[in-house]
Design a protein around this motif. Structure first.
Motif, PDB file in Angstrom:
ATOM      1  N   VAL A 194       0.634  -1.580   0.357  1.00 52.21           N
ATOM      2  CA  VAL A 194       0.040  -0.082   0.036  1.00 52.21           C
ATOM      3  C   VAL A 194       1.106   1.224   0.039  1.00 52.21           C
ATOM      4  CG1 VAL A 194      -1.919   1.050   1.690  1.00 52.21           C
ATOM      5  CG2 VAL A 194      -1.699  -0.380   1.331  1.00 52.21           C
ATOM      6  N   THR A 195       2.049   1.637   1.102  1.00 51.90           N
ATOM      7  CA  THR A 195       2.164   2.370   0.930  1.00 51.90           C
ATOM      8  C   THR A 195       3.108   3.000  -0.298  1.00 51.90           C
ATOM      9  OG1 THR A 195       3.995   1.395   1.681  1.00 51.90           O
ATOM     10  CG2 THR A 195       3.133   2.528   3.132  1.00 51.90           C
ATOM     11  N   ALA A 196       3.910   1.788  -1.057  1.00 50.57           N
ATOM     12  CA  ALA A 196       4.831   1.906  -2.262  1.00 50.57           C
ATOM     13  C   ALA A 196       4.079   2.391  -3.446  1.00 50.57           C
ATOM     14  CB  ALA A 196       5.235   0.227  -2.173  1.00 50.57           C
ATOM     15  N   THR A 197       2.217   1.508  -2.922  1.00 58.19           N
ATOM     16  CA  THR A 197       1.745   1.910  -4.620  1.00 58.19           C
ATOM     17  C   THR A 197       1.355   3.253  -4.313  1.00 58.19           C
ATOM     18  OG1 THR A 197       1.092   0.008  -4.585  1.00 58.19           O
ATOM     19  CG2 THR A 197      -0.239   1.283  -5.492  1.00 58.19           C
ATOM     20  N   VAL A 198       0.447   3.836  -3.214  1.00 55.47           N
ATOM     21  CA  VAL A 198       0.294   5.547  -3.126  1.00 55.47           C
ATOM     22  C   VAL A 198       1.303   5.887  -3.772  1.00 55.47           C
ATOM     23  CG1 VAL A 198      -1.249   4.557  -1.637  1.00 55.47           C
ATOM     24  CG2 VAL A 198       0.936   5.631  -0.789  1.00 55.47           C
ATOM     25  N   GLU A 199       2.643   5.814  -3.005  1.00 56.94           N
ATOM     26  CA  GLU A 199       3.770   6.704  -2.788  1.00 56.94           C
ATOM     27  C   GLU A 199       4.386   6.864  -4.965  1.00 56.94           C
ATOM     28  OE1 GLU A 199       6.216   9.718  -2.081  1.00 56.94           O
ATOM     29  OE2 GLU A 199       4.817   8.526  -0.847  1.00 56.94           O
ATOM     30  N   LYS A 200       3.888   5.776  -5.493  1.00 54.52           N
ATOM     31  CA  LYS A 200       4.418   5.750  -6.702  1.00 54.52           C
ATOM     32  C   LYS A 200       3.265   6.622  -7.872  1.00 54.52           C
ATOM     33  CE  LYS A 200       3.463   2.242 -10.560  1.00 54.52           C
ATOM     34  NZ  LYS A 200       3.280   0.793 -11.072  1.00 54.52           N
ATOM     35  N   TYR A 201       1.854   6.004  -7.105  1.00 49.52           N
ATOM     36  CA  TYR A 201       0.766   7.271  -7.739  1.00 49.52           C
ATOM     37  C   TYR A 201       0.488   9.046  -6.858  1.00 49.52           C
ATOM     38  CZ  TYR A 201      -0.350   3.744 -10.312  1.00 49.52           C
ATOM     39  OH  TYR A 201       0.273   2.446 -11.409  1.00 49.52           O
ATOM     40  N   LYS A 202       1.162   9.048  -5.865  1.00 51.40           N
ATOM     41  CA  LYS A 202       1.213  10.549  -5.667  1.00 51.40           C
ATOM     42  C   LYS A 202       1.624  11.629  -6.119  1.00 51.40           C
ATOM     43  CE  LYS A 202       3.804  13.413  -1.618  1.00 51.40           C
ATOM     44  NZ  LYS A 202       3.863  13.850  -1.055  1.00 51.40           N
ATOM     45  N   GLN A 203       2.437  11.337  -6.884  1.00 43.33           N
ATOM     46  CA  GLN A 203       2.802  13.002  -8.732  1.00 43.33           C
ATOM     47  C   GLN A 203       1.295  12.728  -9.325  1.00 43.33           C
ATOM     48  OE1 GLN A 203       6.805  12.734  -9.448  1.00 43.33           O
ATOM     49  NE2 GLN A 203       7.487  13.697  -7.861  1.00 43.33           N
ATOM     50  N   GLN A 204       1.150  11.904 -10.086  1.00 45.76           N
ATOM     51  CA  GLN A 204      -0.013  11.336 -11.061  1.00 45.76           C
ATOM     52  C   GLN A 204      -0.734  12.746  -9.905  1.00 45.76           C
ATOM     53  OE1 GLN A 204      -0.189   7.643 -13.096  1.00 45.76           O
ATOM     54  NE2 GLN A 204      -2.184   8.215 -13.671  1.00 45.76           N
ATOM     55  N   ALA A 205      -1.823  11.505  -8.810  1.00 49.76           N
ATOM     56  CA  ALA A 205      -3.077  12.624  -8.226  1.00 49.76           C
ATOM     57  C   ALA A 205      -2.810  13.233  -7.905  1.00 49.76           C
ATOM     58  CB  ALA A 205      -2.836  11.522  -6.813  1.00 49.76           C
ATOM     59  N   GLN A 206      -1.710  14.327  -7.460  1.00 48.52           N
ATOM     60  CA  GLN A 206      -0.889  15.564  -7.140  1.00 48.52           C
ATOM     61  C   GLN A 206      -0.963  16.597  -8.935  1.00 48.52           C
ATOM     62  OE1 GLN A 206      -1.293  17.945  -4.349  1.00 48.52           O
ATOM     63  NE2 GLN A 206      -2.066  18.882  -5.814  1.00 48.52           N
ATOM     64  N   ALA A 207      -1.003  16.263  -9.825  1.00 46.09           N
ATOM     65  CA  ALA A 207      -0.623  16.617 -11.147  1.00 46.09           C
ATOM     66  C   ALA A 207      -2.415  16.893 -11.414  1.00 46.09           C
ATOM     67  CB  ALA A 207       0.033  16.183 -11.981  1.00 46.09           C
ATOM     68  N   SER A 208      -2.964  15.753 -11.541  1.00 44.61           N
ATOM     69  CA  SER A 208      -4.229  15.539 -11.849  1.00 44.61           C
ATOM     70  C   SER A 208      -5.164  16.213 -11.263  1.00 44.61           C
ATOM     71  CB  SER A 208      -5.442  13.974 -11.960  1.00 44.61           C
ATOM     72  OG  SER A 208      -6.469  14.563 -11.897  1.00 44.61           O
ATOM     73  N   MET A 209      -5.518  16.881  -9.701  1.00 39.23           N
ATOM     74  CA  MET A 209      -6.226  17.940  -9.101  1.00 39.23           C
ATOM     75  C   MET A 209      -5.513  18.967  -9.655  1.00 39.23           C
ATOM     76  SD  MET A 209      -6.158  16.263  -5.576  1.00 39.23           S
ATOM     77  CE  MET A 209      -7.890  17.420  -5.214  1.00 39.23           C
ATOM     78  N   ASP A 210      -4.232  19.924 -10.094  1.00 38.24           N
ATOM     79  CA  ASP A 210      -3.986  20.584 -10.373  1.00 38.24           C
ATOM     80  C   ASP A 210      -4.580  21.307 -11.893  1.00 38.24           C
ATOM     81  OD1 ASP A 210      -2.368  20.952  -7.718  1.00 38.24           O
ATOM     82  OD2 ASP A 210      -0.298  20.642  -9.257  1.00 38.24           O
ATOM     83  N   SER A 211      -4.173  19.931 -13.006  1.00 42.92           N
ATOM     84  CA  SER A 211      -4.648  19.716 -14.482  1.00 42.92           C
ATOM     85  C   SER A 211      -6.217  20.730 -13.980  1.00 42.92           C
ATOM     86  CB  SER A 211      -5.114  18.916 -14.998  1.00 42.92           C
ATOM     87  OG  SER A 211      -6.449  18.518 -14.623  1.00 42.92           O
ATOM     88  N   ILE A 212      -6.718  20.700 -13.006  1.00 43.20           N
ATOM     89  CA  ILE A 212      -8.554  21.802 -13.170  1.00 43.20           C
ATOM     90  C   ILE A 212      -8.002  22.382 -12.475  1.00 43.20           C
ATOM     91  CG2 ILE A 212     -10.658  21.284 -12.154  1.00 43.20           C
ATOM     92  CD1 ILE A 212     -10.495  18.718 -13.204  1.00 43.20           C
ATOM     93  N   ASN A 213      -6.990  22.855 -11.135  1.00 42.58           N
ATOM     94  CA  ASN A 213      -7.441  23.588  -9.960  1.00 42.58           C
ATOM     95  C   ASN A 213      -6.543  25.113 -10.573  1.00 42.58           C
ATOM     96  OD1 ASN A 213      -8.641  21.940  -8.282  1.00 42.58           O
ATOM     97  ND2 ASN A 213      -6.865  21.451  -6.979  1.00 42.58           N
ATOM     98  N   LYS A 214      -5.919  24.705 -10.805  1.00 45.46           N
ATOM     99  CA  LYS A 214      -4.928  25.642 -11.668  1.00 45.46           C
ATOM    100  C   LYS A 214      -4.987  26.362 -13.527  1.00 45.46           C
ATOM    101  CE  LYS A 214      -1.016  24.621  -9.089  1.00 45.46           C
ATOM    102  NZ  LYS A 214       0.416  24.550  -8.983  1.00 45.46           N
TER     103      LYS A 214
END
Length: 457
Positions: free
Chosen positions: A436-456
């Motif tokens: 779990v910890t390795a998987t969420v760390e793996k996708y952390k940047q993609q998740a934030q970039a996805s949110m930033d694409s709308i928020n900004k």
């Protein structure tokens, strides 16, 4: 400004008249108009006991014969085949005359509503005055300035800002209140197979909840006790739990107080310790304790959400509208509380609400008219009574739903962000038993970039 002051003066006068005329009025809830499917809206035949407390009147404004259009994915037009329907039609006729308007419901598929909403609002000519859209569609619309904030149409004296007998607020989106909906009793919860619980001698979830013992640990304890070979043929034939893994993980995260994507702050929630805790727990159900029935052959398959209907699963997470014509007796409780959770939030709220697009003329008058459309006599003891009593045969279940589950949804909008990797992460964890910890760390940047694409934008 002068017009606003005049209306305010008339409001005060009208309130005084209303107070003098209100003696003896009852205080019952109105007929439900919930965010559930159309079948959930009540249509009782009993006589009304009283009317809901009326919201303070707004001085009528002549809208010049304008048509107020309400768009949703089912036809909300009242019919005269029930007492409640007749009362609603009478109320609409009264308001049409009072404000010189026509009130029209538009029924379109959800995708067509979303498309027309975006294109017509961008053009400055919204195709409807009030529109029902999914919360995931409302988020980008709000961030793009396509929704009217509630502060611009609901006055301080509106029912929605006070008694909530006519309408309730939808959860804030990106920290701002925009949406509203009818008063109802619909939610997502943990259901359980009463027949299996009785047969296997499992503890009563209602008692556990009332004693403050309904936690993840207790849920897992029962799921393990329920997973067994009852006919001694060497194969497990009864299971503790079933469901769609991504949905279950989302709901367990909510019951642990976690948003998978925090729309208010614009930050990803995959690496939130409470989310990680929920993912670890769900992975334990599937891959450590093996208490989950897998019917399709793939653990993360969305079709597993219907596996409980076979009758050999003790517990499952579903919405009330899914509980229909089942071959076994069942009950309900909130989704059990996680270590970081509270009774404030028990499930992940997705769904939809009503919104006023930006560009609608006289949004305050439009909203007041819609609010007053709900002000009809109460034909049920509580909203959605007939609907719930059709589905639930035990009064204690309905009471549990109304008192401890309704209103406890934590708005979850990860699906609003393009390519947010929630499903991918859950699939890797559940299907491949990945860390779990390795998987969420793996996708952390993609998740934030996805949110930033709308928020900004």
């Amino acid at each position: 400004m002068k017009k606003t002051r005049n209306i305010a003066s008339l409001i005060i006068c009208a309130m005084l008249v209303t107070i003098l005329a209100a003696c003896g009025n009852g205080d019952k809830n109105n007929e439900a108009s919930s965010s559930a499917p159309a079948s959930a809206v009540s249509s009782p035949e009993s006589s009304p006991e009283s009317s809901p407390e009326s919201s303070p009147e707004v001085a009528p404004v002549d809208l010049g014969g304008r048509t107020i259009q309400i768009a949703q994915n089912w036809d909300g037009t009242p019919t005269d085949d029930t007492a409640a329907g007749k009362a609603r039609l009478d109320k609409i006729a009264e308001l049409e005359k009072l404000y010189n308007v026509k009130i029209k419901y538009i029924s379109l598929p959800s995708e067509e509503i979303n498309e027309k909403f975006v294109t017509t609002t961008l053009a400055g000519e919204p195709f409807a005055d009030i529109i029902r859209i999914e919360y995931t569609k409302a988020l980008p619309a709000a961030l793009n300035g396509q929704l009217t904030p509630m502060s611009e149409f609901a006055s301080p004296t509106s029912d929605i800002n006070n008694a909530n007998k006519l309408l309730v607020k939808a959860p804030p989106i990106a920290g701002v209140e925009y949406g509203f909906d009818g008063v109802g009793n619909n939610a997502v919860m943990m259901h359980y197979n009463r027949d299996l619980f009785k047969k296997l001698g499992l503890p009563d979830p209602h008692e556990l909840y009332n004693n403050g013992e309904w936690t993840w640990d207790k849920f897992l304890e029962i799921a393990k006790a329920a997973t067994k070979d009852t006919d001694n043929d060497g194969k497990i034939d009864v299971w503790g739990f079933s469901g769609w893994a991504a949905k279950a993980a989302r709901d367990f995260a909510a019951s642990n107080g976690a948003k998978i994507a925090d729309d208010a702050t614009g930050t990803e929630g995959l690496t939130n310790p409470a989310t990680i805790e929920a993912l670890e727990f769900v992975n334990k159900l599937y891959n450590v304790d093996n208490v989950v029935k897998i019917k399709t052959g793939k653990k993360s398959n969305w079709e597993e959400q219907d596996t409980f209907k076979d009758g050999d699963v003790a517990m499952f997470i579903t919405a009330d509208w899914q509980m229909w014509e089942l071959p076994f007796d069942f009950g309900l409780v909130p989704i059990p509380m996680g270590p970081k959770g509270s009774k404030d939030y028990t499930y992940a709220l997705e769904g939809h609400g009503l919104f006023i697009p930006k560009g609608v003329k006289n949004p305050d008058v439009v909203f007041h008219i819609y609010e007053e459309m709900q002000n009809i006599p109460a034909y049920e003891e509580y909203p959605s009574q007939n609907y719930l009593e059709e589905r639930y045969k035990h009064e204690e279940d309905i009471q549990m739903l109304r008192e401890h589950i309704v209103g406890t949804g934590l708005l979850t909008l990860d699906a609003a962000y393009p390519d947010y990797p929630w499903y991918t992460a859950v699939q890797e964890i559940i299907d491949n038993n990945a860390s779990v910890t390795a998987t969420v760390e793996k996708y952390k940047q993609q998740a934030q970039a996805s949110m930033d694409s709308i928020n900004k934008k």
